[in-house]
Design a protein around this motif. Sequence first.
Motif, PDB file in Angstrom:
ATOM      1  N   ASP A   1     -49.654 -19.628 -76.754  1.00 25.18           N
ATOM      2  CA  ASP A   1     -50.999 -19.984 -77.225  1.00 25.18           C
ATOM      3  C   ASP A   1     -51.409 -19.211 -78.472  1.00 25.18           C
ATOM      4  O   ASP A   1     -52.544 -19.315 -78.924  1.00 25.18           O
ATOM      5  N   PHE A   2     -50.464 -18.458 -79.039  1.00 23.94           N
ATOM      6  CA  PHE A   2     -50.789 -17.644 -80.203  1.00 23.94           C
ATOM      7  C   PHE A   2     -49.775 -17.891 -81.324  1.00 23.94           C
ATOM      8  O   PHE A   2     -48.938 -17.034 -81.623  1.00 23.94           O
ATOM      9  N   PRO A   3     -49.800 -19.071 -81.943  1.00 25.73           N
ATOM     10  CA  PRO A   3     -48.848 -19.386 -83.031  1.00 25.73           C
ATOM     11  C   PRO A   3     -49.275 -18.731 -84.342  1.00 25.73           C
ATOM     12  O   PRO A   3     -49.617 -19.405 -85.322  1.00 25.73           O
ATOM     13  N   ILE A   4     -49.238 -17.426 -84.374  1.00 27.54           N
ATOM     14  CA  ILE A   4     -49.739 -16.659 -85.507  1.00 27.54           C
ATOM     15  C   ILE A   4     -48.655 -15.710 -86.009  1.00 27.54           C
ATOM     16  O   ILE A   4     -47.663 -15.449 -85.316  1.00 27.54           O
ATOM     17  N   PRO A   5     -48.839 -15.152 -87.209  1.00 26.65           N
ATOM     18  CA  PRO A   5     -47.822 -14.245 -87.760  1.00 26.65           C
ATOM     19  C   PRO A   5     -47.491 -13.061 -86.867  1.00 26.65           C
ATOM     20  O   PRO A   5     -46.325 -12.666 -86.764  1.00 26.65           O
TER      21      PRO A   5
ATOM     22  N   ASP B   1     -43.431 -24.405 -89.851  1.00 26.10           N
ATOM     23  CA  ASP B   1     -44.229 -25.198 -90.780  1.00 26.10           C
ATOM     24  C   ASP B   1     -45.564 -24.517 -91.075  1.00 26.10           C
ATOM     25  O   ASP B   1     -46.419 -25.097 -91.747  1.00 26.10           O
ATOM     26  N   ARG B   2     -45.745 -23.292 -90.599  1.00 17.18           N
ATOM     27  CA  ARG B   2     -46.949 -22.519 -90.912  1.00 17.18           C
ATOM     28  C   ARG B   2     -46.569 -21.456 -91.941  1.00 17.18           C
ATOM     29  O   ARG B   2     -45.844 -20.508 -91.634  1.00 17.18           O
ATOM     30  N   SER B   3     -47.078 -21.599 -93.136  1.00 15.88           N
ATOM     31  CA  SER B   3     -46.676 -20.711 -94.230  1.00 15.88           C
ATOM     32  C   SER B   3     -47.051 -19.261 -93.964  1.00 15.88           C
ATOM     33  O   SER B   3     -46.337 -18.345 -94.391  1.00 15.88           O
TER      34      SER B   3
END
Length: 520
Positions: free
Chosen positions: A133-137, A168-170
């Motif tokens: 649930d945390f698709p972050i850097p 696909d998240r820069s």
Amino acid sequence: MPIQGFMAWPLLRNRLRRVAGLQICNFEHKHFRLLPRFDRGIISEVLFRCRSRVAGEANVMPRQAGRVALLTALWTLLGTIGTATPALSKEPARPAAKAPTDKAFKLAKKDFQQKVHAKKSADRAAALRLLADFPIPDSADLVYVTLLDDRAEEVRRPAIEFLYSLRDRSDVTDKLLQRMTATTRKDGMDVRAIGTLQALGGTEDDQLQFKVLDYLNEFLGTPQADQYQLHGMIDELSREKADAEVMRMLMLFTRTELFNRHFGFRRCVVQGLFEIKEREAITHLINLLPRFKGLVQFDVVTHLVAATGQDFGDDAGKWKQWWTENQGKTTADDKPKIPPMSQYGKFGEYHGIPICAKRVVFVLDTSLSMRGAKIDAAKAELIRAIRALPKEVNFSVISFDNTVRIWQRELVSATEQMKHIAVNVVIEQPLGSNTASYDALEAAFSLEPEAIFFLSDGAPMGGKIDDPKQIVHDLSSLNRVRRISVHSIGVDTNLAGAAIFARFMKSLAETNWGIYKAVN
């Protein structure tokens, strides 16, 4: 909002002239291709610094100022072009995920860090679910430092898949590339960097491709790059996955500087493309063909002949024309009738093995067991092969018994003069005791050839390593990233009592991309 395709250039040029008053006469497409490398922050800074300058200048400006001014004007125009000309705009990027609360992520992170130290590999792999649930850097960074170097493959694989799902998240990929670059500079290209390359290398996104390519060009071919792990990844993915994703990664490798200058890496990537069953892989190989000479060119032609049943040699134009007309007429399950080995070019041959490499070393056994008719026949065949070498080939000769004698420590061009000298050297070779096979092959590797032709009539004896299995193992390891073809010619290996020696010579060739021949 990056612009796709070069067809947009005339429209952009005309609009720039009208809006910014610029005379864009010599602004080449290569500068236009730089646009995807600039993110919004950089271009905004350019806009702030150059707005007044662009508005006040209408004549031809210096190159650097012109480039900055052009980017400024382009930034002004991108919004209108994207709406006025939909065909030029890229598909909308995947919307960024809503930022989770710091508290929720901190709790998940704490739980994750506890579970990744579990004894059971299944429990460590299951920890990835806490980050779903945390698709972050920060999630990607956690996975990079904790799971990508896990000893268990059942943990590393899902970790790579997790990074793949976020590519696909820069913001995520930028974080990963920063981490990769920093750790590679400090500790080298380790298993974590290799795993990240596996996750990102097959991307279709041009911006990400450029960034990965910059990373590869900085480190490939340097001491920081672990070529053994890189080759291992390419070999494994090509054998086990062999799909469009792997093909895109391999094609990215063909754009690196190392691909052009390092024979072993070039051959590894091309051999990986051979495993891809997609029709597009054949298209790529045909397009790459003009870039190759020597053994890699021969590899590609041989593969094309086997895959299509045609034989156009090294003529890329004929291959391209035939493939364009016929690729849709066959299915992946078709098995074309394979014609004889392609005979394009002026290849020599040695004991029936084609000398298609451009850098060649001949290794001749001069032990006492070769005396009489055997050494006479061996010298005669070697002399014939040397005399037939085309001048494009560079070569040397090594003879060995208890010692190793290298004729030229740098490969020399096969001119008539050098071939004449080499022939005389072969004629004059004396015989000695013992058979230092490992030492002779090690010396041949040091000359950096594309192919080694090793002739012997007996089991190794008297060198650094005598055990045949150990010799095969050590030389195969040494050759893992060099990809040199080792062809073995066994004299009298088909006689009774020579089974162990025959097995050694056959294994030597089979584990080193070579051909084994038994001769009397």
